[in-house]
Design a protein around this motif. Sequence first.
Motif, mmCIF file in Angstrom:
data_model
loop_
_atom_site.group_PDB
_atom_site.id
_atom_site.type_symbol
_atom_site.label_atom_id
_atom_site.label_comp_id
_atom_site.label_asym_id
_atom_site.label_seq_id
_atom_site.Cartn_x
_atom_site.Cartn_y
_atom_site.Cartn_z
ATOM 1 N N LYS B 24 -9.170 -3.648 -7.954
ATOM 2 C CA LYS B 24 -8.055 -3.963 -7.049
ATOM 3 C C LYS B 24 -6.618 -3.487 -7.816
ATOM 4 C CE LYS B 24 -6.520 -7.478 -3.804
ATOM 5 N NZ LYS B 24 -6.252 -8.795 -3.636
ATOM 6 N N GLU B 25 -6.399 -3.776 -8.985
ATOM 7 C CA GLU B 25 -5.229 -3.260 -9.627
ATOM 8 C C GLU B 25 -5.187 -1.743 -9.761
ATOM 9 O OE1 GLU B 25 -4.299 -4.994 -13.096
ATOM 10 O OE2 GLU B 25 -4.290 -7.151 -12.349
ATOM 11 N N ASN B 29 -4.477 -0.977 -4.956
ATOM 12 C CA ASN B 29 -3.120 -1.735 -5.260
ATOM 13 C C ASN B 29 -2.313 -1.379 -4.070
ATOM 14 O OD1 ASN B 29 -2.944 0.843 -6.164
ATOM 15 N ND2 ASN B 29 -1.619 0.316 -7.845
ATOM 16 N N THR B 30 -2.130 -0.238 -3.383
ATOM 17 C CA THR B 30 -1.210 -0.138 -2.428
ATOM 18 C C THR B 30 -2.147 0.686 -1.026
ATOM 19 O OG1 THR B 30 -0.740 2.174 -3.254
ATOM 20 C CG2 THR B 30 0.805 0.459 -3.905
ATOM 21 N N TRP B 31 -1.557 0.614 -0.002
ATOM 22 C CA TRP B 31 -2.316 1.340 1.207
ATOM 23 C C TRP B 31 -2.734 2.634 0.881
ATOM 24 C CZ3 TRP B 31 -0.409 5.224 3.707
ATOM 25 C CH2 TRP B 31 1.143 5.314 3.744
ATOM 26 N N TYR B 32 -1.758 3.435 0.195
ATOM 27 C CA TYR B 32 -2.047 4.839 0.198
ATOM 28 C C TYR B 32 -3.123 5.127 -0.686
ATOM 29 C CZ TYR B 32 1.855 4.470 -2.987
ATOM 30 O OH TYR B 32 2.725 4.158 -4.161
ATOM 31 N N ASN B 33 -2.976 4.309 -2.003
ATOM 32 C CA ASN B 33 -3.941 4.386 -3.086
ATOM 33 C C ASN B 33 -5.492 3.928 -2.414
ATOM 34 O OD1 ASN B 33 -2.895 5.568 -5.207
ATOM 35 N ND2 ASN B 33 -2.761 3.686 -6.419
ATOM 36 N N THR B 34 -5.395 3.027 -1.504
ATOM 37 C CA THR B 34 -6.766 2.717 -0.749
ATOM 38 C C THR B 34 -7.273 3.893 -0.167
ATOM 39 O OG1 THR B 34 -5.883 0.459 -0.739
ATOM 40 C CG2 THR B 34 -7.803 0.983 0.672
#
Lengths: 253, 395
Positions: B24-25, B29-34
Amino acid sequence: MAAQENALNDPIIMCEDVHKWFDDFHVLKGITTSFQKGERAVICGPSGSGKSTFIRTLNRLEEHQRGTIIIDGVELTDDLRNINLIRQEVGMVFQQFNLFPHLTNLENITLGPIRVRKLTRTEAEEVALSLLERVDIADQAYKYPAEISGGQQQRVAIARALAMEPKIMLFDEPTSALDPEMISEVLDVMRELAHSGMTMLVVTHEMGFAREVADRVMFFDEGVVIEEAAPADFFDNPQHERTKLFISQTLQH
Amino acid sequence: MEEQGLTQEIKPPVSTKGPGRWLKENLFNTWYNTILTCLALVFLFFAFKGFLTWAFTEAEWGVIPANFRLFMVGSYPQEQIWRVWTAIYILSVLMGLSAGLWGGLILRFVVVLSGVWFISALLPFDFELSTRGWCLGAIAMIAVSFFLGRDRTSLRSWILGGWILSFPVIMVVLRGFGENGVLTSRWGGLLLTLILAISGIVVSFPLGVFLALCRQSKLPVIRWVSTTYIEMVRGVPLITILFMGNVLIPIFMPGFDINQVLRMMLCLIFFSAAYMAENVRGGLQGVPRGQHEAAQAVGLNYVQTTLFIVLPQALRSVIPAIVGQFIALFKDTSLVSVIGLIDLLGVARSILANPKWLGLQAEVYLFVAFIYFVFCYAMSYASQDIETDLGVGKH
């Protein structure tokens, strides 16, 4: 002082008109002096005055280009045999300690005795351990230099030089790279060494040490010896203007 | 509040990151990283799907076991194969003894090696029974010599001598004498690759150290000769040196019968030594002047200062560069196929030239790449291990 008078006609170091240039820069401009057996001399002076260079010529870390240097009856020339002979009799302690980082403190001390004096490992370790005892860090024998404090490193360095059983010890600003609280532990060792009768030439800014231990204080400036005297005379009754200035500046703090 | 003295020990905060938390970290961790993570997963899925489908359904891996002996020893005659096994056994004994004496890295190495022999002995290929026997024998050799050598510290210098002697002895064993032996022109495959690489590494390293010391010499003539040599070799591609060596060495040394394998060996050694010298010189320059001075002040002469003070510090600081050169040399041995030697890569090409195995480039080259990788990675791993052992950067 009696011991010194006995040895008065027996200089262990004789320098006659020693000159040294770094390229065009004239660092030593004709040093003529001699040191007796068992004499403790402190050499001081502003940086760049040639004091470090001078003691480094005495074991040929720097080559002098004119004049003669005779150490314990052997003249320093290009002859490698003489140089090695003299280096075995002259121990040196550096400002930056210069311990060998890949060897333990004990190995730092035993290397010279094993390789140069041809002692066996057991003999050399015995000598080394008793020297570490003498400089009060026997418990650090099997650590590496990086694992002990600066003051302890400098004491190992002194033990390393003593392990060669030198007749003369040169100290090149031994406390200048140390944190203030470690200076005294190194000076204590040097004091003890001085009382044992070792011939010592010490380049230092520690004027308290000079006043207490030295037989003679020499003041270098711009490659010449400006003034030399017993510490009492030197500090209380300096003759030369530059000496007066230097003493007033160093004693201010 | 309980009493909190000045000297109370406070433990560092313990980080309790489970794998879920880590994911998760770091990845979500952010919408663009997802979004990036999802895209990467999709990409990886398709890339691997293609490869895995090919590897498990289309690829004809049969070419590897069918030519296994070629890959390993080239056209080394079957009835003389005992020579190769003898060489392997000599090395096994030395490794076993060393593992018993020194433990550490070499012990881990022989354990892995024994595992490899064990798996080889059980592989479901149609090896001859004798080959399986030889493999198991190698394990036995390692094990027996390990227990023989265990804690016999007095043997150490003998073992070192044994390692030094092993190379010429193995060469003679592999070659035999006269017509009854095996001409070096029949050496091939991984065997040839290893012979070239090991001789190159073992000889070019001391030669490189020597050249580096010469380049730092106070005597101008020695310095110039060394510098000229290094710069000339570094200014020429290896392939040119191999071609030149092949033609010129027999002309320069007319009295000797220097076969092609030996010629290539010499070329690789001389080439690698020049690069090695520059790597070592980097290390020599990194040793502070104070170290030389301290060594001199203790009374050590030039040779002693170099051996005990300068080289140990210089070499450990350039271990990564030196091993990098070893790895490069290992891979460079594949160039000897240009003058007709059949090393590991040469074997691959000759197999592919056989109409029976036409069109199997992917399988064959992947296998060869895998073998190169295993050896190079082993060297890289060993170098990291040695660095940790020597405490590089710590003292």
